[in-house]
Design an enzyme around this catalytic site. Sequence first.
Site, short mmCIF file in Angstrom:
data_model
loop_
_atom_site.label_atom_id
_atom_site.label_comp_id
_atom_site.label_asym_id
_atom_site.label_seq_id
_atom_site.Cartn_x
_atom_site.Cartn_y
_atom_site.Cartn_z
N SER A 83 1.08 -1.09 0.03
CA SER A 83 -0.14 -0.09 -0.23
C SER A 83 0.92 1.27 0.06
O SER A 83 1.70 1.45 0.97
CB SER A 83 -1.00 -0.04 1.06
OG SER A 83 -1.49 1.37 1.41
N HIS A 108 -1.01 -1.43 -4.28
CA HIS A 108 -2.73 -1.13 -3.58
C HIS A 108 -2.58 0.55 -3.35
O HIS A 108 -1.71 0.96 -2.86
CB HIS A 108 -2.37 -1.89 -2.33
CG HIS A 108 -3.63 -1.89 -1.68
ND1 HIS A 108 -4.90 -2.66 -1.85
CD2 HIS A 108 -4.12 -1.03 -0.31
CE1 HIS A 108 -5.80 -2.33 -1.02
NE2 HIS A 108 -5.52 -1.40 -0.17
N ASP A 110 -4.80 3.28 -1.85
CA ASP A 110 -5.83 3.52 -0.74
C ASP A 110 -6.59 4.92 -1.03
O ASP A 110 -5.92 5.72 -0.80
CB ASP A 110 -5.21 3.45 0.39
CG ASP A 110 -4.92 1.89 1.01
OD1 ASP A 110 -6.02 1.28 1.01
OD2 ASP A 110 -4.01 1.75 1.52
N MET A 112 -8.97 7.47 -0.02
CA MET A 112 -9.85 7.89 1.15
C MET A 112 -10.59 9.18 0.91
O MET A 112 -9.76 10.19 0.37
CB MET A 112 -9.01 7.97 2.42
CG MET A 112 -8.50 6.68 2.52
SD MET A 112 -7.64 6.76 4.13
CE MET A 112 -6.79 5.27 4.25
N HIS A 141 -8.35 0.50 -3.87
CA HIS A 141 -9.13 0.15 -2.63
C HIS A 141 -9.90 1.56 -2.27
O HIS A 141 -9.47 2.61 -1.72
CB HIS A 141 -8.51 -0.15 -1.39
CG HIS A 141 -9.26 -0.48 -0.36
ND1 HIS A 141 -8.53 -0.72 0.88
CD2 HIS A 141 -10.44 -0.61 0.01
CE1 HIS A 141 -9.36 -0.75 1.97
NE2 HIS A 141 -10.61 -0.73 1.61
N MET A 143 -12.15 3.80 -0.21
CA MET A 143 -12.79 4.12 0.83
C MET A 143 -13.51 5.25 1.01
O MET A 143 -13.15 6.23 1.41
CB MET A 143 -11.85 3.90 2.04
CG MET A 143 -10.99 2.60 2.46
SD MET A 143 -9.49 2.63 3.15
CE MET A 143 -8.53 3.00 1.79
N MET A 212 -11.07 -6.26 5.74
CA MET A 212 -10.27 -5.60 6.44
C MET A 212 -9.89 -6.03 7.73
O MET A 212 -10.89 -6.57 8.69
CB MET A 212 -11.20 -4.27 6.66
CG MET A 212 -11.65 -3.36 5.70
SD MET A 212 -9.89 -2.74 4.58
CE MET A 212 -8.81 -2.02 5.71
N PHE A 218 -6.34 4.65 8.40
CA PHE A 218 -4.97 4.84 8.62
C PHE A 218 -4.06 3.47 8.57
O PHE A 218 -4.61 2.44 8.87
CB PHE A 218 -4.85 5.41 10.10
CG PHE A 218 -5.76 6.61 10.33
CD1 PHE A 218 -5.35 7.74 9.88
CD2 PHE A 218 -6.96 6.44 10.83
CE1 PHE A 218 -5.98 8.96 10.05
CE2 PHE A 218 -7.88 7.71 11.06
CZ PHE A 218 -7.39 8.91 10.70
N ASP A 248 -6.29 -6.81 4.44
CA ASP A 248 -5.63 -5.41 4.43
C ASP A 248 -5.44 -4.71 5.77
O ASP A 248 -6.71 -4.62 6.36
CB ASP A 248 -6.45 -4.41 3.62
CG ASP A 248 -5.85 -3.08 3.33
OD1 ASP A 248 -4.91 -2.70 3.87
OD2 ASP A 248 -6.55 -2.39 2.47
N GLY A 249 -4.57 -4.54 6.38
CA GLY A 249 -4.47 -3.93 7.66
C GLY A 249 -3.59 -4.78 8.55
O GLY A 249 -3.85 -5.91 8.98
N GLY A 270 1.17 -2.28 4.10
CA GLY A 270 1.81 -0.68 4.08
C GLY A 270 3.00 -0.50 4.82
O GLY A 270 4.09 -0.65 4.26
C1 DX5 Z 1 -6.26 1.39 5.79
C2 DX5 Z 1 -5.84 1.01 4.27
C3 DX5 Z 1 -4.50 0.00 4.48
C4 DX5 Z 1 -3.44 0.30 5.09
C5 DX5 Z 1 -2.60 -0.95 5.47
O1 DX5 Z 1 -7.29 1.95 5.91
O2 DX5 Z 1 -6.77 0.36 3.72
O3 DX5 Z 1 -4.31 -0.23 3.08
O4 DX5 Z 1 -2.49 1.30 4.31
O5 DX5 Z 1 -1.53 -0.15 6.28
P1 DX5 Z 1 -0.69 -1.28 7.21
O6 DX5 Z 1 -0.07 -2.52 6.53
O7 DX5 Z 1 0.42 -0.30 7.85
O8 DX5 Z 1 -1.49 -1.55 8.43
ZN ZN Z 2 -6.31 -0.50 1.50
#
Ligand code: DX5
Ligand code: ZN
Length: 297
Positions: A83, A108, A110, A112, A141, A143, A212, A218, A248-249, A270
């Site tokens: 990510s 990936h 993200d 937002m 992705h 969000m 998730m 975040f 993811d996460g 990420g």
């Molecule tokens: C969260 C995101 C993730 C995030 C993952 O809202 O969708 O993709 O960047 O980050 P890490 O791997 O640091 O949890």
């Molecule tokens: Zn994501």
Amino acid sequence: QGGQQWWTVRPASARECSAIDPQWGSPCGILCLDAGINGRHQSCESLNARSLSFRRRTAITPSWTGTAQADMHVDDGIIIAPSILASNFSRLADEVSAIDRAGADWIHLDVMDGHFVPNLTFGPPVIKALRHVTDRTFDAHLMVSNPDALLDSYAKAGAEIITVHAEACPHLDRTLSRIRELGCRAGVSLNPHSPADVLANVLDRLDLILVMTVNPGFGGQSFIGEMVEKIATIRQMTAGRDIVIEVDGGITAETAPLVAAAGARALVAGSAVFKGDGEAAYRANIDAIRTAAAAAR
Ligand code: DX5
Ligand code: ZN
């Protein structure tokens, strides 16, 4: 395959389009087989359509269909999707290039909107700009509260997998059909509180389910262990179907085996990838997650 030609490298005739993109008011810049050569294209729209099909043939097809050009570890192995949320945004293109060279399978993205989640990142113009940097599959992705409004823009910008949140889509069946109509792979993401069975009636419309393992918004949060059971439930629910389970996460070399054993195949990471400085560190991080996950499958 299917009478089409498959390129694994950029054809020599590909040029960057200098037409002004009507949507963004800036030069299109996207790669096109014909741009600048015979002037056949009348509008940026048609240039984009052509260049997207060019990209699909180079990028997404090997990842999804197991053609001869595919990387074998992507074909049936673990897919690592770093990510870029955790990258250094002031050097975004270099960071994407570094994870490409370091062995990322997908990138990936993200997205937002500051509404569905309490954070704001980037949208189609940034995704489009990054299309110059890598041929890896773009895994978007979303969000966002109303993904339907911008699906076309994300597809046009070069997203190949478009994942929406079930919690944000009152007409999920229609949304997923539209993503496929746009030529993209359709994904649905579930927040930690959403049960697997909200997807029971749309399995025919799905290419990917994104579980998730943190509450979205975040990077750098802690993995929610209860999600492992949900992944296993989804594996049962999707048995015999060509649906990729992505997580993811909070994915690290320590948590990767838990999700892989439960059935996850695509792992977003990420902060565990963008640790250290540059390609060599990123390669070691990606390899550590991949190895740990593969051993648990
Ligand atoms: C969260 C995101 C993730 C995030 C993952 O809202 O969708 O993709 O960047 O980050 P890490 O791997 O640091 O949890
Ligand atoms: Zn994501």
